[in-house]
Design a protein around this motif. Sequence first.
Motif, PDB file in Angstrom:
ATOM      1  N   ASP A   1      54.167   0.575  54.670  1.00 41.94           N
ATOM      2  CA  ASP A   1      53.571  -0.713  54.999  1.00 41.94           C
ATOM      3  C   ASP A   1      54.094  -1.227  56.338  1.00 41.94           C
ATOM      4  O   ASP A   1      53.331  -1.772  57.145  1.00 41.94           O
ATOM      5  N   ALA A   2      55.378  -1.037  56.604  1.00 47.91           N
ATOM      6  CA  ALA A   2      55.963  -1.469  57.880  1.00 47.91           C
ATOM      7  C   ALA A   2      55.348  -0.677  59.045  1.00 47.91           C
ATOM      8  O   ALA A   2      55.078  -1.241  60.112  1.00 47.91           O
ATOM      9  N   VAL A   3      55.117   0.609  58.822  1.00 46.65           N
ATOM     10  CA  VAL A   3      54.484   1.437  59.860  1.00 46.65           C
ATOM     11  C   VAL A   3      53.083   0.914  60.157  1.00 46.65           C
ATOM     12  O   VAL A   3      52.699   0.730  61.315  1.00 46.65           O
ATOM     13  N   VAL A   4      52.324   0.661  59.116  1.00 46.74           N
ATOM     14  CA  VAL A   4      50.953   0.164  59.299  1.00 46.74           C
ATOM     15  C   VAL A   4      50.981  -1.207  59.974  1.00 46.74           C
ATOM     16  O   VAL A   4      50.237  -1.454  60.932  1.00 46.74           O
ATOM     17  N   ASP A   5      51.832  -2.109  59.494  1.00 49.10           N
ATOM     18  CA  ASP A   5      51.896  -3.450  60.071  1.00 49.10           C
ATOM     19  C   ASP A   5      52.320  -3.436  61.540  1.00 49.10           C
ATOM     20  O   ASP A   5      51.893  -4.288  62.320  1.00 49.10           O
ATOM     21  N   SER A   6      53.141  -2.468  61.929  1.00 52.03           N
ATOM     22  CA  SER A   6      53.603  -2.413  63.324  1.00 52.03           C
ATOM     23  C   SER A   6      52.502  -1.997  64.291  1.00 52.03           C
ATOM     24  O   SER A   6      52.656  -2.174  65.497  1.00 52.03           O
ATOM     25  N   THR A   7      51.396  -1.490  63.773  1.00 51.71           N
ATOM     26  CA  THR A   7      50.313  -1.070  64.665  1.00 51.71           C
ATOM     27  C   THR A   7      49.405  -2.227  65.067  1.00 51.71           C
ATOM     28  O   THR A   7      48.702  -2.134  66.074  1.00 51.71           O
ATOM     29  N   PHE A   8      49.418  -3.334  64.333  1.00 53.54           N
ATOM     30  CA  PHE A   8      48.554  -4.458  64.682  1.00 53.54           C
ATOM     31  C   PHE A   8      48.890  -5.079  66.039  1.00 53.54           C
ATOM     32  O   PHE A   8      47.978  -5.361  66.825  1.00 53.54           O
ATOM     33  N   PRO A   9      50.166  -5.291  66.363  1.00 54.08           N
ATOM     34  CA  PRO A   9      50.471  -5.796  67.712  1.00 54.08           C
ATOM     35  C   PRO A   9      50.042  -4.809  68.811  1.00 54.08           C
ATOM     36  O   PRO A   9      49.638  -5.225  69.896  1.00 54.08           O
ATOM     37  N   VAL A  10      50.122  -3.528  68.510  1.00 56.40           N
ATOM     38  CA  VAL A  10      49.681  -2.511  69.484  1.00 56.40           C
ATOM     39  C   VAL A  10      48.182  -2.640  69.716  1.00 56.40           C
ATOM     40  O   VAL A  10      47.711  -2.644  70.858  1.00 56.40           O
ATOM     41  N   ALA A  11      47.418  -2.771  68.633  1.00 54.39           N
ATOM     42  CA  ALA A  11      45.969  -2.939  68.759  1.00 54.39           C
ATOM     43  C   ALA A  11      45.642  -4.216  69.531  1.00 54.39           C
ATOM     44  O   ALA A  11      44.742  -4.215  70.385  1.00 54.39           O
ATOM     45  N   ALA A  12      46.365  -5.294  69.258  1.00 55.56           N
ATOM     46  CA  ALA A  12      46.124  -6.551  69.976  1.00 55.56           C
ATOM     47  C   ALA A  12      46.409  -6.388  71.469  1.00 55.56           C
ATOM     48  O   ALA A  12      45.662  -6.907  72.311  1.00 55.56           O
ATOM     49  N   ALA A  13      47.464  -5.656  71.798  1.00 51.15           N
ATOM     50  CA  ALA A  13      47.787  -5.413  73.212  1.00 51.15           C
ATOM     51  C   ALA A  13      46.675  -4.603  73.892  1.00 51.15           C
ATOM     52  O   ALA A  13      46.322  -4.874  75.046  1.00 51.15           O
ATOM     53  N   PHE A  14      46.119  -3.651  73.182  1.00 50.45           N
ATOM     54  CA  PHE A  14      45.014  -2.866  73.754  1.00 50.45           C
ATOM     55  C   PHE A  14      43.757  -3.718  73.917  1.00 50.45           C
ATOM     56  O   PHE A  14      43.025  -3.551  74.893  1.00 50.45           O
ATOM     57  N   HIS A  15      43.504  -4.618  72.978  1.00 49.33           N
ATOM     58  CA  HIS A  15      42.370  -5.540  73.132  1.00 49.33           C
ATOM     59  C   HIS A  15      42.518  -6.353  74.420  1.00 49.33           C
ATOM     60  O   HIS A  15      41.559  -6.508  75.189  1.00 49.33           O
TER      61      HIS A  15
END
Length: 172
Positions: free
Chosen positions: A26-40
């Motif tokens: 779950d921590a791995v999955v949750d850590s990808t959301f800020p990455v996706a936001a940065a790419f947006h």
Amino acid sequence: MRAELRKSYTKLREEGAPFLAYRILDAVVDSTFPVAAAFHRAVAVQREELRSSGYQSDLGELRALKLDLERLSRLAKPLHRLLTKLIDDKDALLGDRYNSFVRDAVDNVEELQDDFNALLRECEVLDDEFERLVAALGDAAAERLSLIRISEPTRPERIGDGGVCLEKKRGG
């Protein structure tokens, strides 16, 4: 999680290895959301920069973003397969007790994959717009050059007019 593990009485310690495994995933999955936001944000900046400059900007940054998004998309696939396998496999480490939590993680990974794919499409649209503009500018330049050649002949003994050459009479 480390702080929870250091304490003697926490849910993480009481639940044991299956809950710990779930929390790590779950921590791995949750850590990808800020990455996706940065790419947006990065794709939005590139879109604005390209369009406001009339596509005079370099596509290097946009193409680098696209490569990074392709890599992230490829990395999300095995994570999705792992989480799905944990749900489907009755003998899996997590067991049925945490399936609802893992299903949420699967949904989050699918959402991330959708985000990455949408961002990739946006990069491709910007790249295509740039290429169409370059082609149109090239066509316009070629047309101007051909008109210049027709209207300003380089050989004084011949005058070009719309592709028809007329020879001047000599001596009179």
